[in-house]
Scaffold this motif. Structure first.
Motif, short mmCIF file in Angstrom:
data_model
loop_
_atom_site.label_atom_id
_atom_site.label_comp_id
_atom_site.label_asym_id
_atom_site.label_seq_id
_atom_site.Cartn_x
_atom_site.Cartn_y
_atom_site.Cartn_z
N MET A 121 50.34 -34.84 -14.39
CA MET A 121 51.07 -34.39 -15.47
C MET A 121 50.13 -34.01 -16.74
O MET A 121 49.17 -34.75 -16.89
CB MET A 121 52.19 -35.20 -15.96
CG MET A 121 53.24 -35.39 -14.70
SD MET A 121 54.71 -36.50 -15.17
CE MET A 121 55.38 -35.17 -16.43
N ARG A 122 50.49 -33.28 -17.39
CA ARG A 122 49.82 -33.04 -18.73
C ARG A 122 50.51 -33.18 -20.02
O ARG A 122 51.79 -32.70 -20.18
CB ARG A 122 48.96 -31.39 -18.63
CG ARG A 122 48.03 -31.59 -19.93
CD ARG A 122 47.60 -30.02 -20.20
NE ARG A 122 46.67 -29.85 -20.86
CZ ARG A 122 46.71 -30.02 -22.29
NH1 ARG A 122 48.08 -30.06 -22.62
NH2 ARG A 122 45.81 -30.03 -23.20
N TYR A 123 50.16 -33.76 -20.90
CA TYR A 123 50.88 -33.83 -22.10
C TYR A 123 49.84 -33.61 -23.43
O TYR A 123 48.90 -33.80 -23.45
CB TYR A 123 51.35 -35.30 -22.49
CG TYR A 123 52.66 -35.72 -21.62
CD1 TYR A 123 53.79 -35.47 -21.90
CD2 TYR A 123 52.25 -36.36 -20.24
CE1 TYR A 123 55.00 -35.69 -21.14
CE2 TYR A 123 53.36 -36.78 -19.55
CZ TYR A 123 54.73 -36.44 -20.03
OH TYR A 123 55.57 -37.07 -19.06
N ASP A 124 50.54 -32.79 -24.40
CA ASP A 124 49.83 -32.44 -25.49
C ASP A 124 49.42 -33.79 -26.22
O ASP A 124 48.23 -33.92 -26.72
CB ASP A 124 50.63 -31.44 -26.48
CG ASP A 124 50.79 -30.28 -25.80
OD1 ASP A 124 49.74 -29.60 -25.28
OD2 ASP A 124 52.17 -29.84 -25.63
N ILE A 125 50.26 -34.53 -26.20
CA ILE A 125 50.07 -35.84 -26.98
C ILE A 125 50.46 -37.14 -26.21
O ILE A 125 51.61 -37.10 -25.74
CB ILE A 125 50.69 -35.95 -28.38
CG1 ILE A 125 49.95 -34.84 -29.38
CG2 ILE A 125 50.39 -37.22 -29.22
CD1 ILE A 125 50.56 -34.66 -30.74
N VAL A 126 49.56 -38.11 -25.74
CA VAL A 126 50.17 -39.23 -25.26
C VAL A 126 49.75 -40.50 -26.39
O VAL A 126 48.57 -40.60 -26.73
CB VAL A 126 49.17 -39.52 -24.10
CG1 VAL A 126 49.51 -41.15 -23.49
CG2 VAL A 126 49.39 -38.57 -22.86
N ILE A 127 50.97 -41.16 -26.55
CA ILE A 127 51.04 -42.31 -27.36
C ILE A 127 51.02 -43.50 -26.85
O ILE A 127 51.83 -43.90 -25.83
CB ILE A 127 51.97 -42.13 -28.58
CG1 ILE A 127 52.14 -40.80 -29.30
CG2 ILE A 127 51.94 -43.36 -29.47
CD1 ILE A 127 53.33 -40.58 -30.21
#
Length: 388
Positions: free
Chosen positions: A1-7
């Motif tokens: 999976m791809r996320y623009d932002i991972v916190i």
């Protein structure tokens, strides 16, 4: 999976970043990764849950003032049922003759930022608080408004609940690795075997922030420190008692029908605990705290300890101050770390600031440039003198 932002870290700092990203209009994908989804051992939920403006650095005062304004308009922000039990009881920070110059200097910084703090000598303090003994005390700084304590669980729940309406993915997992390609982080590996492709990583990992940074090959002087909080009963109930900080560092405040106290850990030998060590150090109460309480508040010569807890918080070994903003070389790795006991009260402000930085390219509400990583790279301390 791809996320623009991972916190990385889903407690109050990470949740605040996610919340304000959406509030600032960020429409990309966001993942909030938390290894302890019940927050049983989180610094957020094990803290003393208090807020103050009594700092030595203007930027720290401004961060807490932002959160205070949020508290004032909590229902407007989160709905009519929003309540964190904020009690504006104030702080009373005491100083002996040796500590008086620093107390006065801190007070000047606080007044310059508009904080409602009064500096009073020993006689004035006794008139204000007749239960107080000023033995060895030259003066005290008292926050008449804008300081107090609240329910940390309730505050975290407000943010987490709000995020459920803002298309943020909650992921319950350990972070086991961070991939880099040159000067960019590209992926986050999870303990469940998954790998997340990332555009930006925000390190909001609290006491584990140093380890998370190391996964990306970056140095961050943040490690956990263990602190004990003790609960006791007393015959006398002082409704006017603020959160009192003795020159020894020991503090005490009321909590309903009981009192909370702590701050007895010695500086010498204070180091990172075992990650699983949450055992209470009871001798601290009997041997260190109780004698101080009995001296400062004579009625506390007769008290009954009832329970206690221990927690870990993130400690910046460089200067006991936050590290906020992007790494100067690995620009898509962003720090929100090292608050050294101030994270809960400063989290909303930092979340807003980082959201502005990511969405608009710069700070707008509270300028956090002074907390940037550059000082860490240079070994240049930006020291907060009023650490409790």
């Amino acid at each position: 999976m791809r996320y623009d932002i991972v916190i990385i870290g889903g407690a109050i700092v990470g949740s605040s970043v996610a919340y304000y990203l959406r509030e600032q209009g960020f429409s990309g994908t966001i993942a909030l990764v938390e290894r302890d989804p019940q927050f049983a051992h989180a610094a957020t939920t094990l803290s003393m849950a208090s807020i103050r403006q009594q700092f030595s650095i203007p930027e720290n005062i401004r961060l807490s003032q932002f959160t205070l304004k949020l508290f004032r308009r909590l229902k407007e922000e989160f709905g009519d049922d929003a309540d964190i039990g904020f009690r504006e009881g104030g702080y009373l920070i005491l100083a002996g003759e040796d500590g008086l110059p620093i107390l006065k200097s801190n007070h000047e910084a606080q007044i310059a930022e508009g904080a409602d703090i009064v500096l009073e000598d020993a006689d004035a303090l006794v008139r204000r608080f007749p239960w107080l003994s000023t033995e060895g005390i030259s003066a005290g700084a008292y926050g008449r408004t804008g300081e107090g304590w609240f329910d940390a669980h309730a505050m975290l729940t407000l943010f987490r609940k709000a995020l459920r309406q803002k298309k943020v993915d909650f992921i319950a997992a350990d972070v086991t690795g961070i991939a880099r390609d040159g000067n960019r982080v590209t992926g986050v590996s999870l303990g469940n075997g998954e790998t997340l492709e990332v555009g930006i990583v925000v390190n909001a990992a609290g006491p584990n922030a140093g380890k998370v940074a190391a996964m990306a090959g970056l140095e961050l002087p943040v490690e956990p420190r263990k602190r004990n909080v003790f609960v006791f009963e007393a015959r006398e109930k002082y409704a006017d008692m603020p959160l009192l900080v003795d020159p020894s560092g020991i503090y005490v405040r009321p909590e309903g029908s009981v009192y909370l106290t702590g701050g007895a850990e010695p500086e010498e030998g204070d180091c990172a605990p075992d990650p699983g060590d949450f055992e209470v150090n009871w001798p601290l109460f009997e041997e260190v705290i109780w004698p101080v309480l009995a001296t400062r508040i004579p009625a506390f010569e007769a008290i009954k300890p009832t329970r206690a807890w221990a927690g870990h918080y993130d400690y910046n070994t460089l200067d006991q101050n936050a590290v906020i903003g992007p790494h100067p070389e690995v620009g898509n790795f962003i720090f929100a770390n090292g608050f050294s006991g101030h994270g809960l009260q400063q989290a909303p402000a930092v979340g807003k600031a980082l959201a502005e930085l990511i969405v608009h390219g710069g700070y707008r509400t509270v300028d956090c440039s002074a907390f940037g990583y550059e000082r860490v790279a240079e070994g240049r301390a930006f020291r907060e003198l009023n650490v409790i």
